[in-house]
Design an enzyme around this catalytic site. Structure first.
Site, PDB file in Angstrom:
ATOM      1  N   ASP A  65       0.821  -1.213   0.000  1.00 27.52           N
ATOM      2  CA  ASP A  65       0.000   0.000   0.000  1.00 27.52           C
ATOM      3  C   ASP A  65       0.858   1.267   0.000  1.00 27.52           C
ATOM      4  O   ASP A  65       1.989   1.263   0.487  1.00 27.52           O
ATOM      5  CB  ASP A  65      -0.914  -0.014   1.240  1.00 27.52           C
ATOM      6  CG  ASP A  65      -2.040   1.004   1.137  1.00 27.52           C
ATOM      7  OD1 ASP A  65      -2.466   1.323   0.002  1.00 27.52           O
ATOM      8  OD2 ASP A  65      -2.484   1.498   2.181  1.00 27.52           O
ATOM      9  N   GLY A  66       0.293   2.333  -0.563  1.00 19.53           N
ATOM     10  CA  GLY A  66       0.946   3.641  -0.496  1.00 19.53           C
ATOM     11  C   GLY A  66       1.473   4.164  -1.832  1.00 19.53           C
ATOM     12  O   GLY A  66       2.124   5.217  -1.863  1.00 19.53           O
ATOM     13  N   GLY A 110      -0.106   5.528  -4.368  1.00 19.45           N
ATOM     14  CA  GLY A 110      -0.704   6.802  -4.750  1.00 19.45           C
ATOM     15  C   GLY A 110      -0.159   7.958  -3.931  1.00 19.45           C
ATOM     16  O   GLY A 110       0.228   9.006  -4.461  1.00 19.45           O
ATOM     17  N   ARG A 111      -0.103   7.739  -2.604  1.00 17.09           N
ATOM     18  CA  ARG A 111       0.388   8.809  -1.721  1.00 17.09           C
ATOM     19  C   ARG A 111       1.849   9.122  -2.007  1.00 17.09           C
ATOM     20  O   ARG A 111       2.273  10.276  -1.977  1.00 17.09           O
ATOM     21  CB  ARG A 111       0.204   8.400  -0.242  1.00 17.09           C
ATOM     22  CG  ARG A 111      -1.220   8.613   0.255  1.00 17.09           C
ATOM     23  CD  ARG A 111      -1.445   7.916   1.573  1.00 17.09           C
ATOM     24  NE  ARG A 111      -1.542   6.474   1.400  1.00 17.09           N
ATOM     25  CZ  ARG A 111      -1.357   5.583   2.366  1.00 17.09           C
ATOM     26  NH1 ARG A 111      -1.037   5.981   3.584  1.00 17.09           N
ATOM     27  NH2 ARG A 111      -1.486   4.302   2.120  1.00 17.09           N
ATOM     28  N   ARG A 147      -0.597   9.366  -9.779  1.00 18.18           N
ATOM     29  CA  ARG A 147      -0.613   8.117  -8.998  1.00 18.18           C
ATOM     30  C   ARG A 147      -0.052   6.930  -9.780  1.00 18.18           C
ATOM     31  O   ARG A 147       0.546   6.018  -9.217  1.00 18.18           O
ATOM     32  CB  ARG A 147      -2.052   7.801  -8.554  1.00 18.18           C
ATOM     33  CG  ARG A 147      -2.605   8.756  -7.515  1.00 18.18           C
ATOM     34  CD  ARG A 147      -4.088   8.456  -7.239  1.00 18.18           C
ATOM     35  NE  ARG A 147      -4.293   7.097  -6.772  1.00 18.18           N
ATOM     36  CZ  ARG A 147      -4.244   6.716  -5.487  1.00 18.18           C
ATOM     37  NH1 ARG A 147      -4.003   7.610  -4.555  1.00 18.18           N
ATOM     38  NH2 ARG A 147      -4.457   5.461  -5.148  1.00 18.18           N
ATOM     39  N   HIS A 159       2.345   3.375  -8.987  1.00 18.42           N
ATOM     40  CA  HIS A 159       2.045   1.971  -9.301  1.00 18.42           C
ATOM     41  C   HIS A 159       3.195   1.363 -10.116  1.00 18.42           C
ATOM     42  O   HIS A 159       3.593   0.219  -9.895  1.00 18.42           O
ATOM     43  CB  HIS A 159       0.732   1.861 -10.072  1.00 18.42           C
ATOM     44  CG  HIS A 159      -0.473   2.292  -9.283  1.00 18.42           C
ATOM     45  ND1 HIS A 159      -0.700   1.891  -7.984  1.00 18.42           N
ATOM     46  CD2 HIS A 159      -1.531   3.088  -9.617  1.00 18.42           C
ATOM     47  CE1 HIS A 159      -1.840   2.433  -7.550  1.00 18.42           C
ATOM     48  NE2 HIS A 159      -2.360   3.168  -8.514  1.00 18.42           N
ATOM     49  N   THR A 185     -11.200  -6.451  -4.091  1.00 22.61           N
ATOM     50  CA  THR A 185     -12.558  -6.405  -4.658  1.00 22.61           C
ATOM     51  C   THR A 185     -13.147  -4.995  -4.528  1.00 22.61           C
ATOM     52  O   THR A 185     -14.058  -4.636  -5.268  1.00 22.61           O
ATOM     53  CB  THR A 185     -13.477  -7.413  -3.934  1.00 22.61           C
ATOM     54  OG1 THR A 185     -13.214  -7.352  -2.524  1.00 22.61           O
ATOM     55  CG2 THR A 185     -13.238  -8.831  -4.396  1.00 22.61           C
ATOM     56  N   ASN A 225     -11.272  -2.227  -4.858  1.00 21.28           N
ATOM     57  CA  ASN A 225     -10.505  -1.278  -5.684  1.00 21.28           C
ATOM     58  C   ASN A 225     -11.217  -0.921  -6.993  1.00 21.28           C
ATOM     59  O   ASN A 225     -10.856   0.051  -7.661  1.00 21.28           O
ATOM     60  CB  ASN A 225      -9.087  -1.793  -5.972  1.00 21.28           C
ATOM     61  CG  ASN A 225      -8.168  -1.730  -4.768  1.00 21.28           C
ATOM     62  OD1 ASN A 225      -7.271  -2.570  -4.603  1.00 21.28           O
ATOM     63  ND2 ASN A 225      -8.352  -0.735  -3.901  1.00 21.28           N
ATOM     64  N   ARG A 273       2.148  -4.692   6.203  1.00 23.13           N
ATOM     65  CA  ARG A 273       1.413  -3.681   5.451  1.00 23.13           C
ATOM     66  C   ARG A 273       2.299  -2.451   5.342  1.00 23.13           C
ATOM     67  O   ARG A 273       2.746  -1.921   6.369  1.00 23.13           O
ATOM     68  CB  ARG A 273       0.080  -3.307   6.104  1.00 23.13           C
ATOM     69  CG  ARG A 273      -0.657  -2.247   5.260  1.00 23.13           C
ATOM     70  CD  ARG A 273      -2.085  -2.001   5.660  1.00 23.13           C
ATOM     71  NE  ARG A 273      -2.709  -1.090   4.691  1.00 23.13           N
ATOM     72  CZ  ARG A 273      -3.969  -1.130   4.303  1.00 23.13           C
ATOM     73  NH1 ARG A 273      -4.767  -2.032   4.805  1.00 23.13           N
ATOM     74  NH2 ARG A 273      -4.444  -0.271   3.411  1.00 23.13           N
ATOM     75  N   ILE A 277      -6.614  -4.346   7.816  1.00 29.69           N
ATOM     76  CA  ILE A 277      -6.413  -5.537   6.983  1.00 29.69           C
ATOM     77  C   ILE A 277      -7.019  -5.355   5.582  1.00 29.69           C
ATOM     78  O   ILE A 277      -6.628  -6.028   4.632  1.00 29.69           O
ATOM     79  CB  ILE A 277      -7.016  -6.770   7.730  1.00 29.69           C
ATOM     80  CG1 ILE A 277      -6.137  -7.152   8.945  1.00 29.69           C
ATOM     81  CG2 ILE A 277      -7.224  -7.959   6.840  1.00 29.69           C
ATOM     82  CD1 ILE A 277      -4.719  -7.584   8.590  1.00 29.69           C
TER      83      ILE A 277
HETATM   84  C1  IPE Z   1      -1.723   0.226  -3.309  1.00 30.38           C
HETATM   85  O1  IPE Z   1      -1.490   1.590  -3.313  1.00 30.38           O
HETATM   86  C2  IPE Z   1      -2.007  -0.337  -4.677  1.00 30.38           C
HETATM   87  C3  IPE Z   1      -3.407  -0.666  -4.922  1.00 30.38           C
HETATM   88  C4  IPE Z   1      -4.356  -0.647  -4.039  1.00 30.38           C
HETATM   89  C5  IPE Z   1      -3.737  -1.058  -6.242  1.00 30.38           C
HETATM   90  P1  IPE Z   1      -2.675   2.632  -3.307  1.00 30.38           P
HETATM   91  O2  IPE Z   1      -3.089   2.886  -4.729  1.00 30.38           O
HETATM   92  O3  IPE Z   1      -3.766   2.212  -2.421  1.00 30.38           O
HETATM   93  O4  IPE Z   1      -1.949   3.902  -2.750  1.00 30.38           O
HETATM   94  P2  IPE Z   1      -2.480   4.869  -1.616  1.00 30.38           P
HETATM   95  O5  IPE Z   1      -2.813   4.034  -0.432  1.00 30.38           O
HETATM   96  O6  IPE Z   1      -3.663   5.582  -2.183  1.00 30.38           O
HETATM   97  O7  IPE Z   1      -1.336   5.770  -1.357  1.00 30.38           O
HETATM   98  C1  IPE Z   2      -5.450  -2.501   0.139  1.00 29.62           C
HETATM   99  O1  IPE Z   2      -5.156  -1.163  -0.043  1.00 29.62           O
HETATM  100  C2  IPE Z   2      -5.498  -3.200  -1.177  1.00 29.62           C
HETATM  101  C3  IPE Z   2      -4.227  -3.363  -1.875  1.00 29.62           C
HETATM  102  C4  IPE Z   2      -3.061  -2.989  -1.438  1.00 29.62           C
HETATM  103  C5  IPE Z   2      -4.323  -4.011  -3.139  1.00 29.62           C
HETATM  104  P1  IPE Z   2      -6.284  -0.055  -0.201  1.00 29.62           P
HETATM  105  O2  IPE Z   2      -5.589   1.226  -0.423  1.00 29.62           O
HETATM  106  O3  IPE Z   2      -7.260  -0.466  -1.236  1.00 29.62           O
HETATM  107  O4  IPE Z   2      -6.995  -0.109   1.210  1.00 29.62           O
HETATM  108  P2  IPE Z   2      -7.725   1.016   2.053  1.00 29.62           P
HETATM  109  O5  IPE Z   2      -8.701   1.693   1.145  1.00 29.62           O
HETATM  110  O6  IPE Z   2      -6.673   1.954   2.540  1.00 29.62           O
HETATM  111  O7  IPE Z   2      -8.368   0.281   3.181  1.00 29.62           O
HETATM  112 MG    MG Z   3      -4.100   2.461  -0.442  1.00 29.47          MG
END
Ligand code: IPE
Ligand code: IPE
Ligand code: MG
Length: 267
Positions: A33-34, A36-37, A46, A50, A79, A81, A201, A208
């Site tokens: 995760d992270g 995008g940020r 974003r 990726h 699911t 996303n 994570r 989770i």
């Molecule tokens: C995780 O990074 C990748 C996917 C969920 C596909 P995010 O896209 O959720 O990035 P943040 O959490 O918004 O920074």
């Molecule tokens: C969890 O991240 C899913 C993946 C990393 C693929 P999300 O970014 O989708 O989760 P939330 O929205 O922060 O809970």
């Molecule tokens: Mg995320």
């Protein structure tokens, strides 16, 4: 060197020496995760996050193999996303296809078995086809398993298992009294896999997010504040070392002597 003393990346060369080779988790799960940020913080789209995330995954596969893990299960698309803007969803699905096509030969060369976990039916023919090819090509590789969870949701997985079991009960194949943890395990998408000992994570969120709800029952949780595109060998080894310091009790207690347990109820 204790984990407390490992503070700079300069220590990363030494950090793998700090890992206890006798206590390597066999199965590590990661919520990547992270992305995008990470990109937004840098003033980038974003999608750049990726993209960078893919090279990080490649590095983490190498490191986990090197230190002796056997299975790595990564969460790439949940699911939930699908609720993101269509452009981001399309970008991610395209990325999966492109990366898989580009990397599959190397994955096979490295003797990695690749598996996709999730409901694959909504994906394009092209993606499903490269997934099938990749799984078939690598199915006999037994060095290391990489599970990629796409369109995966823990609740949806449990619903699917409940349906399969009800069907078997209805048809008389099994009796309601046959339903137990072992049967449920054998119906899960992760059938045949040991539960992850460790779930990492990245990106700092302490949840989770519908990942492996059944399988993580007793997994050790490690939250890294580092965004996935900045995660690396150093951060991964830190997670492993932290895991190795945990006291896994599974609801029990370490030792019980006459002295350590006295009935304190009023007599
Ligand atoms: C995780 O990074 C990748 C996917 C969920 C596909 P995010 O896209 O959720 O990035 P943040 O959490 O918004 O920074
Ligand atoms: C969890 O991240 C899913 C993946 C990393 C693929 P999300 O970014 O989708 O989760 P939330 O929205 O922060 O809970
Ligand atoms: Mg995320």
């Amino acid at each position: 060197m204790s984990l407390r003393n490992i503070s700079t990346k300069k220590d990363s060369i030494k950090i793998s020496d700090e890992i206890d080779k006798q206590r390597i988790p066999e199965h590590v799960a990661i919520i990547m995760d992270g992305n995008g940020r990470w990109a937004t913080k840098k003033g980038l789209p974003r999608s750049v996050g990726h993209h960078k995330g893919v090279s990080v995954l490649k590095e983490i596969i190498k490191v986990s193999k090197k230190i002796g893990c056997k299975v790595l299960t990564v969460y790439a698309f949940s699911t939930e996303n699908w609720t993101r803007p269509q452009k981001e969803v399309d970008f991610l699905i395209n990325l999966f296809e492109k990366v898989l096509k580009k990397e599959i030969d190397d994955i096979h060369q490295e003797s990695i078995k690749i598996k996709f976990i999730g409901e694959l039916s909504p994906f394009s023919k092209a993606l499903k086809s490269i997934i099938n090819i990749s799984e078939a090509l690598t199915k006999n590789n037994n060095n290391f398993t990489l599970n990629i969870c796409i369109n995966y949701g823990g609740r949806q997985e449990i619903v699917k298992v409940a349906k399969q079991i009800s069907q078997k009960t209805f048809s008389g194949e099994i009796k309601p009294s046959d339903v137990n943890e072992q049967l449920i395990n054998s119906e899960l998408l992760t059938q045949g896999l040991k539960d992850p000992e460790l779930v990492i994570r990245t990106g700092g969120e302490k949840r989770i997010s519908n990942f492996l709800l059944w399988q993580l029952a007793y997994s050790e949780i490690y939250i890294s504040e580092v965004f996935w595109p900045d995660f690396d060998e150093f951060e991964f080894c830190k997670a492993i070392i932290d895991y190795q310091s945990r006291n896994r009790r599974f609801g029990g207690i370490e030792s019980l002597t006459e002295e350590s347990f006295k009935d304190s109820s009023c007599s």
